[in-house]
Design an enzyme around this catalytic site. Structure first.
Site, mmCIF file in Angstrom:
data_model
loop_
_atom_site.group_PDB
_atom_site.id
_atom_site.type_symbol
_atom_site.label_atom_id
_atom_site.label_comp_id
_atom_site.label_asym_id
_atom_site.label_seq_id
_atom_site.Cartn_x
_atom_site.Cartn_y
_atom_site.Cartn_z
ATOM 1 N N ASP A 7 0.829 -1.202 0.000
ATOM 2 C CA ASP A 7 0.000 0.000 0.000
ATOM 3 C C ASP A 7 0.867 1.257 0.000
ATOM 4 O OD1 ASP A 7 -2.339 1.374 0.038
ATOM 5 O OD2 ASP A 7 -2.918 0.812 2.074
ATOM 6 N N ASN A 35 -10.753 -3.121 -6.375
ATOM 7 C CA ASN A 35 -9.973 -2.146 -7.148
ATOM 8 C C ASN A 35 -10.583 -1.821 -8.522
ATOM 9 O OD1 ASN A 35 -6.734 -3.289 -5.896
ATOM 10 N ND2 ASN A 35 -7.985 -1.589 -5.220
#
Ligand code: FPP
Length: 229
Positions: free
Chosen positions: A15, A63
């Site tokens: 991330d 996503n």
């Protein structure tokens, strides 16, 4: 000093690519590209330190809600990565696996994934598992449906584990999430049941061997009891 027992399986939630790029006044995709650039060294260092399996969260089922341009860019990075990395997987005897629904991915990427999977299926010691179009709830739902379809009236924990994408892998015993977020985000929830969770503020494109060593030192300091005393 007691002997270092490495985690058998590390899961990385990579991330902070977008923030890394923003800090440099660059577009988010630049961060994804830099994020992909550190993967090879991190995977190598894991295997060198005795870790058997490495799982990477590259693209989640959530996503898809990102702008199409960013989704296409991530798929393009994956294509380039696999094209370059296939030879190295074979040379280093790393078995390649995918967790996630490949059927919904662009045809060329799907074919490349399948090619890397079959080209490395003879290897048994080191694994690289990339989670693409992956979500733990979707994986568990798929596994339950497969077990129902097989005619089972009752299942064991071993049956469920065997119906997951990760059936060949040991449970994840260390999760490393970069960028300061402290969540699992639908990442291998069954496989992480007993995992140690390591969170670092380092953004993924800055993650390197030294940061990995810090996480492994922290892991070594944890007493693992699996519910016992
Ligand atoms: C999270 O950062 C990162 C992703 C959703 C994509 C990860 C993909 C790669 C590192 C490249 C491709 C992968 C491989 C295996 C070659 P973010 O965009 O959420 O960052 P932010 O939270 O700072 O916005």
């Amino acid at each position: 000093m007691s002997e270092f027992i490495p985690p058998k399986h590390i899961g990385f939630i990579m991330d902070g690519n977008g923030r890394w790029a923003k800090l440099r006044g660059r577009p988010r995709n630049y961060g994804h590209k830099k994020g992909a650039d550190v993967i090879e060294a991190v995977v190598k260092h894991c295997h060198d330190r005795g870790v058997k399996a490495v799982s990477l969260y590259a693209f989640s089922t959530e996503n898809w809600s990102r702008p199409k341009e960013e989704v296409d860019f991530i798929f393009d990075i994956l294509r380039r990565f696999l094209k370059k990395y296939k030879k190295k997987l074979i040379a280093n005897e790393i078995r390649f696996l995918i967790s996630g629904n490949l059927a919904e991915l662009p045809e060329e990427l799907r074919a490349q994934c399948e090619d890397c999977i079959s080209a490395t299926e003879v290897f048994t010691e080191k694994f690289l598992n990339i989670a693409i179009n992956y979500g733990s709830r979707s994986e568990l739902t798929r596994a339950v449906n497969a077990l129902i379809a097989s005619g089972k009236k009752e299942v064991t924990e071993a049956d469920v584990s065997a119906a997951l994408y990760t059936s060949l892998l040991p449970d994840i015993d260390l999760v490393i999430r970069t960028s300061g977020e402290q969540r699992l985000s639908n990442f291998f929830m069954w496989q992480c049941a007993y995992a140690e969770l390591y969170f670092t503020d380092v953004l993924w494109p800055d993650f390197d061997d030294k940061e990995l060593d810090k996480a492994l030192d922290w892991f070594a300091s944890r007493g693992r009891r699996y519910g016992g005393i």
